[in-house]
Design an enzyme around this catalytic site. Sequence first.
Site, PDB file in Angstrom:
ATOM      1  N   HIS A  73       0.816  -1.218   0.000  1.00  0.00           N
ATOM      2  CA  HIS A  73       0.000   0.000   0.000  1.00  0.00           C
ATOM      3  C   HIS A  73       0.848   1.265   0.000  1.00  0.00           C
ATOM      4  CE1 HIS A  73      -3.440   2.523   0.490  1.00  0.00           C
ATOM      5  NE2 HIS A  73      -4.223   1.599   0.994  1.00  0.00           N
ATOM      6  N   ASP A  85     -13.821  -3.225 -17.995  1.00  0.00           N
ATOM      7  CA  ASP A  85     -14.194  -4.101 -19.099  1.00  0.00           C
ATOM      8  C   ASP A  85     -12.978  -4.320 -19.999  1.00  0.00           C
ATOM      9  OD1 ASP A  85     -15.234  -5.439 -21.243  1.00  0.00           O
ATOM     10  OD2 ASP A  85     -16.873  -4.048 -21.615  1.00  0.00           O
TER      11      ASP A  85
END
Length: 469
Positions: free
Chosen positions: A173, A410
């Site tokens: 992170h 997508d």
Amino acid sequence: MAHLQPPNIIETTHIFPPKGTVPSTTLPLTFFDAPWLNLPLSEFLFFFSYQNSTDCFLKDILPNLKQSLSITLKHFFPYAGKLIIPPRPDPPYLRYKDGEDSLLLIVAESTGTADFNDLKADSAKDIRVLHGVMPKLPPPHVSPEGILMRPTRVMQVTIFPGAGICIGNSATHFVADGVTFSHFMKYWMTLTKSKGQDPAATLLLPSPPDHSCRNMIKDPGEVAKGHLERFWSQNSGKHSSHAMPENMVRATFTMSRKQIENLKHWVTEQSENQSPVSTFVVYLAFTWVSLIKTLIEDSGKEGDKDEVFHLMINVDCRNRLKYAETEPIPQTYFGNCIAPGIVSVKKRDLLGKKGVLAASDALTARISDMLSSDLLKTAPSWGQGVRKWAMSRFPTSIAGAPKLRMYDMDFGLGKPCKMDIAHIETGGSIAFAESRDGSNGVEIGIALEKKTMDAFAMILQEGIKEFET
């Protein structure tokens, strides 16, 4: 569902940015990055329906994924780089070395013991079933001079023949926050969907990330110093890990847009000034109240009525902080750029008849205070607030956000049929995402012990019904 057996590894590939496109570069860690040095990995899973065979995927889809990932890393090169940890007192920093550093991509096939439909289901499931599709970050390398080099990210594509694929991400992170990760995924996705063409040929590509202002972000009051001291005092050679919780399950719940609007209407009616409340505030307030009710009932310890519960939220500082006299940190900034805010509410208010209103008011006030203040001036006090939060009973935080639009990924296979933020199992975090059906609802992901999850589901559903009347 039975424990997921490890998938068969088909190949491991090192994905490099196109040769010569990124010069060898070093980047300092800012005071936004330093708090994450000792914390667990950030882990995301994206599930996509795919009805064809493994051979079809390897032939028709994988080459384009690799090519577009390589081009994406030209701009997001710290994800291919390493954290360099020199001997103390020199601070760690990020490095990308052309021709040497890369992002590890693992391609695997399910052994057939796991049902893709079960893995992507919203219903409660043992947290371990997802671990087989979550890649493990490679161990650090130690040079002869005692310099440690830790990889920053690893990715895994797992194929479920005739059912679907899963793209798993494990990352440290301290390299970047969720805004940057979402930016990276959407850039890669857009290139992949456009068949990996050169970025100039694609008008739909997001703007590339900004690395230029990192060197000019000043640390107000040596904020990073304390975090580095804790990092050095611990075993800085290993990325943070956590013990496997016993009997823990994870589940996803959905609140529809109508249910959220009912909540907003009730909170507005009950408030003294009847001012509108944000969607973010009401669904977070409602979920927090439901969780604390569950945890108190489960613990069997009522506690003092004046006990205070704390919720940690994160405010994106992009476009809100200036790294120079006139220049704000841009929205495309690559790195961590979030400020922690601690929301505190007394137990008697949080669990009272108007607990959601009390939580909403506290959230609204805290967000307003953070957005109206000079965040840089308040930065030296962030650590004190986080320590107060961490030492309290049932400290709660949030992961993800609907505004990140994680379901917009997508790759030419359609949008994800499920997205999971896996690192919430480390405890205390609630994951939020936009509803996958595009109805402007919200998905709530949570990990709890099995009996506690059953109680939480009941309290959450009862609360939703209460606000529908």
